[in-house]
Write a protein that holds these residues in place. Sequence first.
Motif, mmCIF file in Angstrom:
data_model
loop_
_atom_site.group_PDB
_atom_site.id
_atom_site.type_symbol
_atom_site.label_atom_id
_atom_site.label_comp_id
_atom_site.label_asym_id
_atom_site.label_seq_id
_atom_site.Cartn_x
_atom_site.Cartn_y
_atom_site.Cartn_z
ATOM 1 N N VAL A 8 0.840 -1.209 0.000
ATOM 2 C CA VAL A 8 0.000 0.000 0.000
ATOM 3 C C VAL A 8 0.866 1.246 0.000
ATOM 4 C CG1 VAL A 8 -1.669 1.328 1.352
ATOM 5 C CG2 VAL A 8 -1.971 -1.137 1.071
ATOM 6 N N GLY A 12 1.206 4.119 -2.957
ATOM 7 C CA GLY A 12 1.002 5.535 -2.651
ATOM 8 C C GLY A 12 2.163 6.392 -3.127
ATOM 9 N N LEU A 16 1.986 9.382 -5.901
ATOM 10 C CA LEU A 16 2.461 10.731 -5.591
ATOM 11 C C LEU A 16 3.507 11.187 -6.605
ATOM 12 C CD1 LEU A 16 2.335 13.088 -3.610
ATOM 13 C CD2 LEU A 16 4.150 11.975 -2.308
#
Length: 91
Positions: A8, A12, A16
């Motif tokens: 996870v 992320g 980003l």
Amino acid sequence: MTRMWKIVLGAGVVALAATAATAAHAQATGGNDQATPNSFNWEIKDGKRVPKGNRVTNADGSWREEIRQGKCVTIKEKSAAGEYKETRKCD
């Protein structure tokens, strides 16, 4: 459970980075520097909408505007009393 959090967190970080790269590309290419279509009666200058044509406003509130569209010229006039007149000439 730790392996799931790593996945996870990795996803992320990738999201980003992709967002930052997209923003940097948009800023480098100028963002939304598109021309206003000819059918619109305004254009964008310094990020603001400005009516097309040469409008001359007098101190009494009356104005006169000439808009050229190909071989035709549209003349819009408004008197201080509020009378509006529009004339179109084609050469």
